[in-house]
Design a protein around this motif. Sequence first.
Motif: not given
Length: 96
Positions: A9, A43, A46, A49-51, A73, A76-77, A80-81
């Motif tokens: 993350h 953040l 964790e 999410s980071l914007t 980010q 990481y996404d 994980t997805e």
Amino acid sequence: MTMLQVPVHPGEILKHDYLEELGISAGALAKRIGVPRTRIERLCKEEVSLTVDTALRLSRAFGTTVEFWMNLQLHYDVLTETAKVDLSDIEPLIAA
């Protein structure tokens, strides 16, 4: 042989590689970059999410690029997805 990638993350990177290395608290960073303290704390834990807004501010504060933070980010996404989504029943489309 496929190596298993462990998602990292962006908050973990922020916490360990920046805040701890510089000896600065989440609250001090938040004040310096003009965001609520809870945004940086959540953040680092964790929880969020980071914007793009935060990535822009972090890149300015640390002399990095916004792409560095957003790629963390995104990576990481994706990891994980990918672990959650079953795509086995989707047939690839092939152009004629």
